[in-house]
Design a protein around this motif. Structure first.
Motif, PDB file in Angstrom:
ATOM      1  N   ASP A   1       0.830  -1.208   0.000  1.00 48.60           N
ATOM      2  CA  ASP A   1       0.000   0.000   0.000  1.00 48.60           C
ATOM      3  C   ASP A   1       0.862   1.255   0.000  1.00 48.60           C
ATOM      4  OD1 ASP A   1      -3.050  -0.881   0.734  1.00 48.60           O
ATOM      5  OD2 ASP A   1      -1.582  -2.233   1.621  1.00 48.60           O
TER       6      ASP A   1
ATOM      7  N   VAL B   1      -0.034   2.284  -3.952  1.00 48.72           N
ATOM      8  CA  VAL B   1      -1.166   3.221  -3.934  1.00 48.72           C
ATOM      9  C   VAL B   1      -0.733   4.642  -4.292  1.00 48.72           C
ATOM     10  CG1 VAL B   1      -2.957   4.257  -2.486  1.00 48.72           C
ATOM     11  CG2 VAL B   1      -2.503   1.802  -2.360  1.00 48.72           C
TER      12      VAL B   1
ATOM     13  N   LYS C   1      -9.541   3.900   3.413  1.00 44.70           N
ATOM     14  CA  LYS C   1     -10.041   3.644   2.063  1.00 44.70           C
ATOM     15  C   LYS C   1     -11.424   4.250   1.857  1.00 44.70           C
ATOM     16  CE  LYS C   1      -7.423  -0.682   1.766  1.00 44.70           C
ATOM     17  NZ  LYS C   1      -7.495  -2.161   1.683  1.00 44.70           N
TER      18      LYS C   1
ATOM     19  N   LEU D   1      -9.670   4.183  -6.219  1.00 48.91           N
ATOM     20  CA  LEU D   1      -9.864   4.146  -4.769  1.00 48.91           C
ATOM     21  C   LEU D   1     -10.873   3.076  -4.371  1.00 48.91           C
ATOM     22  CD1 LEU D   1      -9.935   7.975  -3.990  1.00 48.91           C
ATOM     23  CD2 LEU D   1      -8.071   6.367  -3.578  1.00 48.91           C
TER      24      LEU D   1
ATOM     25  N   TRP E   1      -9.160  -0.126  -4.379  1.00 47.78           N
ATOM     26  CA  TRP E   1      -8.203  -0.232  -3.282  1.00 47.78           C
ATOM     27  C   TRP E   1      -8.759  -1.100  -2.159  1.00 47.78           C
ATOM     28  CZ3 TRP E   1      -6.434   4.378   0.270  1.00 47.78           C
ATOM     29  CH2 TRP E   1      -5.306   3.971   0.997  1.00 47.78           C
TER      30      TRP E   1
ATOM     31  N   PRO F   1      -3.843  -3.109  -3.125  1.00 50.87           N
ATOM     32  CA  PRO F   1      -3.147  -2.044  -3.855  1.00 50.87           C
ATOM     33  C   PRO F   1      -2.853  -2.377  -5.310  1.00 50.87           C
ATOM     34  CG  PRO F   1      -1.620  -3.200  -2.423  1.00 50.87           C
ATOM     35  CD  PRO F   1      -2.968  -3.769  -2.128  1.00 50.87           C
TER      36      PRO F   1
ATOM     37  N   VAL G   1      -5.228  -0.914  -7.871  1.00 51.25           N
ATOM     38  CA  VAL G   1      -5.125   0.546  -7.962  1.00 51.25           C
ATOM     39  C   VAL G   1      -4.187   0.942  -9.097  1.00 51.25           C
ATOM     40  CG1 VAL G   1      -4.443   2.648  -6.742  1.00 51.25           C
ATOM     41  CG2 VAL G   1      -5.616   0.820  -5.513  1.00 51.25           C
TER      42      VAL G   1
END
Length: 229
Positions: free
Chosen positions: A9, A13, A120, A187, A190, A194, A197
């Motif tokens: 993440d 992300v 999130k 998002l 997510w 990750p 994403v």
């Protein structure tokens, strides 16, 4: 262990969110420097010419102008309503104790603790709230242009440039609201980890590039290009 799970993440992300941000910064520069090479720039020029044509021949085209702008307001209203409904739904999820807030631990890569799950959903909520704000402001500007476009040019201080600027502000806010709505997709993914994403952000950038950029015709001379600009 939780920190190690959050490595993906922490890296993927921000990378996935950075791709659309860099693309839209480049697109903004492209619109400012070479507007006729982008769909946004061409549409902006076309709308200004349309406003000029509507106001100069207002007696014959006033109904057409009002109906066209009304359709734009309806589109922004739909997006604003959708954004605020999704925001309300996410707020309800955050304030509840249902297990829907908890991801599938066996299939989700990356961190999935209580803080990450809340982050999130809060990120999604913020994006939808700002999308609602942009669409609401867009309705305000377009609605003003809807009234002023039928004002006679000979009897008022309202000019074509002023009405065109109002309409352009409305469409610019509508575009920003739509792009924020698109940004909610990575998002949303997510929640499942990750990796989606990054893949969704890259796919979205490629799709938007093909939709935003106007390709130059091969064999087009430089003189013709200067003439178009």
């Amino acid at each position: 262990m939780e920190w190690r799970k959050g490595y993906l993440d922490l890296v993927l992300v921000p990378l996935g969110l950075l791709l659309p941000l860099v693309y839209h910064l480049w697109l903004w520069y492209r619109v400012r420097s070479k507007p006729l090479h982008t769909i946004i720039g061409i549409n902006s020029v076309g709308r200004r010419l349309w406003v000029e044509a509507m106001m100069k021949d207002n007696d014959k085209k006033n109904i057409l102008a009002v109906q066209t702008i009304r359709n734009t307001i309806m589109g922004s209203t739909l997006m604003a309503t959708t954004s605020i409904l999704l925001s309300s739904g996410l707020a309800a999820v955050l304030s509840s104790t249902y297990s829907v807030k908890r991801p599938l631990y066996d299939s989700v890569f990356g961190a999935h603790g209580e803080f990450m799950v809340a982050l999130k959903y809060v990120s999604l909520l913020v994006v939808f709230v700002f999308a609602f704000l942009c669409h609401s402001l867009s309705i305000r500007f377009v609605n003003q242009a809807n009234f002023l476009i039928n004002v006679p040019l000979s009897d008022s201080l309202v000019t074509v440039a002023y009405v065109a600027d109002l309409l352009e502000k409305g469409f610019a806010l509508n575009t920003v609201g739509n792009r924020l709505f698109y940004a909610a997709l990575p998002l949303l993914l997510w929640i499942f980890g990750p990796l989606p994403v990054v893949f969704s952000s890259l796919t979205m950038v490629l799709i938007l590039y093909n939709l935003d950029v106007v390709y130059e015709e091969r064999g087009k001379s430089k003189d013709d290009e200067k003439g178009c600009v």
